[in-house]
Design a protein around this motif. Structure first.
Motif, PDB file in Angstrom:
ATOM      1  N   ASP A  69       7.122 -90.068  25.568  1.00 26.92           N
ATOM      2  CA  ASP A  69       5.471 -89.808  25.753  1.00 26.92           C
ATOM      3  C   ASP A  69       5.338 -88.219  26.447  1.00 26.92           C
ATOM      4  O   ASP A  69       4.093 -88.040  26.512  1.00 26.92           O
ATOM      5  N   ARG A  70       6.401 -87.555  26.787  1.00 23.41           N
ATOM      6  CA  ARG A  70       6.024 -86.116  27.248  1.00 23.41           C
ATOM      7  C   ARG A  70       6.775 -85.125  26.683  1.00 23.41           C
ATOM      8  O   ARG A  70       8.255 -85.057  26.554  1.00 23.41           O
ATOM      9  N   ARG A  71       6.318 -84.080  26.460  1.00 26.65           N
ATOM     10  CA  ARG A  71       6.844 -82.902  26.120  1.00 26.65           C
ATOM     11  C   ARG A  71       6.434 -81.719  27.108  1.00 26.65           C
ATOM     12  O   ARG A  71       5.364 -81.723  27.502  1.00 26.65           O
ATOM     13  N   GLN A  72       7.430 -80.575  27.172  1.00 25.82           N
ATOM     14  CA  GLN A  72       6.891 -79.269  27.875  1.00 25.82           C
ATOM     15  C   GLN A  72       7.362 -78.110  27.105  1.00 25.82           C
ATOM     16  O   GLN A  72       8.578 -78.257  26.859  1.00 25.82           O
ATOM     17  N   CYS A  73       6.346 -77.195  26.808  1.00 27.28           N
ATOM     18  CA  CYS A  73       6.693 -76.049  26.183  1.00 27.28           C
ATOM     19  C   CYS A  73       6.543 -74.798  26.882  1.00 27.28           C
ATOM     20  O   CYS A  73       5.484 -74.565  27.457  1.00 27.28           O
ATOM     21  N   LEU A  74       7.563 -73.578  26.560  1.00 29.40           N
ATOM     22  CA  LEU A  74       7.204 -72.312  26.950  1.00 29.40           C
ATOM     23  C   LEU A  74       6.462 -71.825  25.729  1.00 29.40           C
ATOM     24  O   LEU A  74       6.847 -71.877  24.556  1.00 29.40           O
ATOM     25  N   VAL A  75       5.566 -70.905  26.098  1.00 30.09           N
ATOM     26  CA  VAL A  75       4.659 -70.326  24.968  1.00 30.09           C
ATOM     27  C   VAL A  75       4.677 -68.704  25.257  1.00 30.09           C
ATOM     28  O   VAL A  75       4.348 -68.131  26.091  1.00 30.09           O
ATOM     29  N   TYR A  76       5.228 -68.012  23.960  1.00 32.30           N
ATOM     30  CA  TYR A  76       5.345 -66.588  24.128  1.00 32.30           C
ATOM     31  C   TYR A  76       4.433 -66.189  22.949  1.00 32.30           C
ATOM     32  O   TYR A  76       3.799 -66.722  22.069  1.00 32.30           O
ATOM     33  N   ASP A  77       4.141 -64.687  22.969  1.00 29.63           N
ATOM     34  CA  ASP A  77       3.266 -63.928  22.284  1.00 29.63           C
ATOM     35  C   ASP A  77       3.855 -63.644  20.792  1.00 29.63           C
ATOM     36  O   ASP A  77       3.392 -63.269  19.896  1.00 29.63           O
ATOM     37  N   SER A  78       5.283 -63.876  20.732  1.00 30.46           N
ATOM     38  CA  SER A  78       6.138 -63.652  19.334  1.00 30.46           C
ATOM     39  C   SER A  78       7.346 -64.103  19.331  1.00 30.46           C
ATOM     40  O   SER A  78       7.663 -64.936  20.536  1.00 30.46           O
ATOM     41  N   ASN A  79       8.165 -64.199  18.589  1.00 33.73           N
ATOM     42  CA  ASN A  79       9.410 -64.874  18.556  1.00 33.73           C
ATOM     43  C   ASN A  79      10.572 -63.885  18.631  1.00 33.73           C
ATOM     44  O   ASN A  79      11.464 -63.921  18.251  1.00 33.73           O
ATOM     45  N   CYS A  80      10.173 -62.732  19.123  1.00 32.07           N
ATOM     46  CA  CYS A  80      11.134 -61.540  19.136  1.00 32.07           C
ATOM     47  C   CYS A  80      11.825 -61.602  20.695  1.00 32.07           C
ATOM     48  O   CYS A  80      11.347 -62.477  21.644  1.00 32.07           O
ATOM     49  N   GLU A  81      12.905 -60.881  20.958  1.00 33.13           N
ATOM     50  CA  GLU A  81      13.881 -60.989  21.993  1.00 33.13           C
ATOM     51  C   GLU A  81      13.073 -60.499  23.524  1.00 33.13           C
ATOM     52  O   GLU A  81      13.102 -61.366  24.474  1.00 33.13           O
ATOM     53  N   HIS A  82      12.018 -59.560  23.316  1.00 32.75           N
ATOM     54  CA  HIS A  82      11.258 -59.154  24.284  1.00 32.75           C
ATOM     55  C   HIS A  82       9.959 -59.717  24.328  1.00 32.75           C
ATOM     56  O   HIS A  82       8.902 -59.217  24.992  1.00 32.75           O
ATOM     57  N   ALA A  83       9.617 -60.860  23.741  1.00 28.79           N
ATOM     58  CA  ALA A  83       8.413 -61.535  23.792  1.00 28.79           C
ATOM     59  C   ALA A  83       7.847 -61.877  25.281  1.00 28.79           C
ATOM     60  O   ALA A  83       8.514 -62.238  26.190  1.00 28.79           O
ATOM     61  N   LYS A  84       6.617 -61.847  25.450  1.00 30.34           N
ATOM     62  CA  LYS A  84       5.770 -62.111  26.713  1.00 30.34           C
ATOM     63  C   LYS A  84       5.863 -63.646  26.923  1.00 30.34           C
ATOM     64  O   LYS A  84       5.167 -64.437  25.639  1.00 30.34           O
TER      65      LYS A  84
END
Length: 243
Positions: A69-84
């Protein structure tokens, strides 16, 4: 809401000193990263600020499963190595969403439109053929179609959908998902498609008859359904909307 100007944002962009590099690389064999080992899904979608629809952001989600019933996600501004790291998103089943109290429900958005429209796509490795990605997406999207998300944006975006400030300024904000075709800025979708080498419209066609969600549960998407566009900092300690 305005954010800090961009002039200071690039002072040390992509620059890492030798000391920092050594510390980063040297600590890896010695430290435990168990919570990150559970990440098993990578998605790219778009979010919008419900109180300012022109502010939209391309978001790369890296998700782990807590249970059915539950997921948790980290969200970045890109899929690059130094994404925020710009946000976190919690995803729950329809059953769990329907168990929430009415005040809590207004923080959550549905995923039906994102999944069916082609707006939400898997982030695949560069060597994986598109045909393989498309086939893998269908069952995963059907699993997500009837879920609900609560996205807390930590790093604000400017009018170009860019996290251009040097640090994440201001209070956290609740973001929403799209619920109709005319809401997304075409240039944002074009930018995402170009970066990933895909076509959203083609994704939509592939999903017709294969990805189909239930009508969104009552209480979700209140920014759109009830026209209650608000933000955390407008509503007091618990974000209670005055009746």
């Amino acid at each position: 809401m305005s954010i800090s100007p961009t002039h200071a944002a690039d002072d040390s962009k992509d620059q890492i000193t030798s000391v920092t590099a050594v510390l980063s690389a040297g600590g890896t064999p010695l430290q435990s990263f168990k919570p990150l080992a559970g990440i098993c899904e990578a998605w790219c979608g778009l979010h919008l600020y419900p109180n300012d629809m022109k502010r939209q952001v391309i978001s790369y989600h890296y998700c782990s499963m807590l249970d059915e019933d539950r997921r948790q996600c980290l969200v970045y501004d890109s899929n690059c190595e130094h994404a925020k790291l710009i946000a976190v998103e919690y995803i729950i089943s329809q059953k769990l969403f329907e168990s929430l109290d009415e005040n809590e429900k207004k923080f959550w958005h549905s995923h039906k439109y994102e999944c069916e429209s082609g707006m939400l796509v898997q982030v695949a490795k560069s060597m994986v053929p598109e045909m393989v990605v498309g086939a893998a997406e269908i069952p995963a999207l059907q699993n997500l179609c009837n879920t609900y998300g609560k996205t807390i944006q930590l790093w604000p975006v400017d009018d170009q959908g860019t996290c251009s400030s040097k640090v994440p300024c201001g209070p956290p904000q609740i973001l929403a998902s799209f619920t109709a075709d005319d809401q997304v800025r075409p240039e944002m979708l074009e930018k995402r498609d170009k970066a990933m080498g895909i076509e959203t419209e083609k994704k939509r066609q592939e999903r017709q008859g294969h990805v189909q969600g239930n009508p969104p549960a009552e209480g979700a998407d209140q920014w759109f359904v009830k026209g209650k566009a608000w933000q955390i900092y407008d509503q007091g300690d618990r974000g209670v909307v005055e009746q």
